[in-house]
Scaffold this motif. Structure first.
Motif, PDB file in Angstrom:
ATOM      1  N   TRP A  14       0.679  -1.176  -0.048  1.00  0.00           N
ATOM      2  CA  TRP A  14       0.019  -0.191   0.040  1.00  0.00           C
ATOM      3  C   TRP A  14       0.806   1.223   0.040  1.00  0.00           C
ATOM      4  O   TRP A  14       0.551   2.272  -0.728  1.00  0.00           O
ATOM      5  CB  TRP A  14      -0.982   0.195   1.101  1.00  0.00           C
ATOM      6  N   MET A  17       2.265   1.615  -3.598  1.00  0.00           N
ATOM      7  CA  MET A  17       1.050   2.175  -4.506  1.00  0.00           C
ATOM      8  C   MET A  17       0.806   3.539  -4.162  1.00  0.00           C
ATOM      9  O   MET A  17       0.673   4.226  -5.071  1.00  0.00           O
ATOM     10  CB  MET A  17      -0.282   1.169  -4.338  1.00  0.00           C
ATOM     11  N   GLY A  18       0.854   3.918  -2.687  1.00  0.00           N
ATOM     12  CA  GLY A  18       0.690   5.439  -2.477  1.00  0.00           C
ATOM     13  C   GLY A  18       1.529   6.314  -3.099  1.00  0.00           C
ATOM     14  O   GLY A  18       1.245   7.588  -3.714  1.00  0.00           O
ATOM     15  N   LYS A  20       2.853   5.843  -5.929  1.00  0.00           N
ATOM     16  CA  LYS A  20       2.209   5.988  -7.540  1.00  0.00           C
ATOM     17  C   LYS A  20       1.039   6.798  -7.502  1.00  0.00           C
ATOM     18  O   LYS A  20       0.933   7.671  -8.669  1.00  0.00           O
ATOM     19  CB  LYS A  20       2.250   4.628  -8.094  1.00  0.00           C
ATOM     20  N   TRP A  21       0.293   6.831  -6.268  1.00  0.00           N
ATOM     21  CA  TRP A  21      -0.826   7.781  -6.603  1.00  0.00           C
ATOM     22  C   TRP A  21      -0.890   9.382  -6.025  1.00  0.00           C
ATOM     23  O   TRP A  21      -1.521   9.976  -5.864  1.00  0.00           O
ATOM     24  CB  TRP A  21      -1.889   7.244  -5.645  1.00  0.00           C
ATOM     25  N   GLY A  22       0.650   9.503  -5.564  1.00  0.00           N
ATOM     26  CA  GLY A  22       0.859  10.997  -5.282  1.00  0.00           C
ATOM     27  C   GLY A  22       1.080  11.073  -3.749  1.00  0.00           C
ATOM     28  O   GLY A  22       0.754  12.232  -3.281  1.00  0.00           O
ATOM     29  N   ALA A  28       0.487   6.480   3.377  1.00  0.00           N
ATOM     30  CA  ALA A  28      -0.302   5.280   2.776  1.00  0.00           C
ATOM     31  C   ALA A  28      -0.114   3.936   3.554  1.00  0.00           C
ATOM     32  O   ALA A  28      -1.032   3.250   3.662  1.00  0.00           O
ATOM     33  CB  ALA A  28       0.443   4.968   1.398  1.00  0.00           C
ATOM     34  N   TRP A  67      -8.046  14.118   3.404  1.00  0.00           N
ATOM     35  CA  TRP A  67      -8.754  13.508   2.360  1.00  0.00           C
ATOM     36  C   TRP A  67     -10.108  12.786   2.929  1.00  0.00           C
ATOM     37  O   TRP A  67     -10.791  12.077   2.081  1.00  0.00           O
ATOM     38  CB  TRP A  67      -7.678  12.402   1.918  1.00  0.00           C
ATOM     39  N   LEU A  96     -12.030   8.845  -2.262  1.00  0.00           N
ATOM     40  CA  LEU A  96     -10.841   9.454  -3.069  1.00  0.00           C
ATOM     41  C   LEU A  96     -11.274   9.586  -4.468  1.00  0.00           C
ATOM     42  O   LEU A  96     -10.669  10.829  -4.899  1.00  0.00           O
ATOM     43  CB  LEU A  96     -10.070   7.917  -3.150  1.00  0.00           C
ATOM     44  N   ARG A 100     -10.295  13.522  -5.358  1.00  0.00           N
ATOM     45  CA  ARG A 100      -9.349  13.741  -6.668  1.00  0.00           C
ATOM     46  C   ARG A 100     -10.051  14.953  -7.687  1.00  0.00           C
ATOM     47  O   ARG A 100      -9.702  15.505  -8.425  1.00  0.00           O
ATOM     48  CB  ARG A 100      -8.931  12.705  -7.331  1.00  0.00           C
TER      49      ARG A 100
END
Length: 185
Positions: A14, A17-18, A20-22, A28, A67, A96, A100
């Motif tokens: 996670w 991946m976080g 990669k999601w910014g 993350a 968020w 999310l 976004r």
């Protein structure tokens, strides 16, 4: 909280991946831990479990609260805050996407609307104005579609997700079939 190897792998992935999601890797990972935890955790619990600095945890929790991905609760006789993630992955994904959309997509639509208006009154060539208009119209259509879908009840959204690929397959079959020619009489 004692982490198994599977839990550690989940949290580490996670975090990867976080990024990669910014998101910051630690943010993350904090979220992943909260998502896995059956019980609310304090910042101290999180810091100890993830072996991260308490200040890093505080910063990460604030970002997750921005968020709207974590909730805080308190317990009687305890000054500490307890943190939980949104417990349902469907709610997480919706939150999310909406965040976004508000941060990235809506400002882009507003900018494109403004640019399109300015392009009509300056020396922008017609083919460039057409490309700007096409970009705006396509993005606005997608946003309108999203708005319509997001207003549906959850059960309907889940049904749409489940039948979505079936519809695509049916349409692909329809397009692949040869057209029959009508005979003239």
């Amino acid at each position: 909280m004692q982490l198994t190897q599977s839990m550690q792998a989940f949290i580490l992935h996670w975090g990867d991946m976080g990024t990669k999601w910014g998101l910051n890797r630690s943010v993350a990972q904090i979220y992943a831990l909260l998502h896995l935890s059956p019980d609310p955790l304090t910042a101290e619990d999180i810091a100890k479990t993830l072996n991260l600095a308490r200040s890093n945890i505080s910063t990460g929790l604030k970002e997750l609260q921005t968020w709207k991905l974590v909730q805080t609760t308190r317990q009687l006789g305890d000054r500490r805050e307890y943190y939980t993630s949104l417990g349902d992955i469907f709610d997480i994904v919706e939150t999310l996407i909406e965040a976004r959309r508000a941060r990235e997509y809506e400002p882009t639509l507003a900018a494109l609307r403004d640019i399109q208006g300015r392009a009509e009154s300056d020396d922008t060539p017609p083919e460039v104005r057409a490309r700007i208009a096409e970009t705006y119209e396509t993005m606005q259509t997608m946003d309108d579609w999203y708005t319509d879908i997001s207003a549906l009840p959850r059960a309907t959204k889940l049904s749409l997700l489940k039948i979505g690929s079936k519809i695509g397959a049916l349409l692909a079959q329809k397009d692949a079939k040869p057209k029959k020619k009508k005979k003239k009489s």
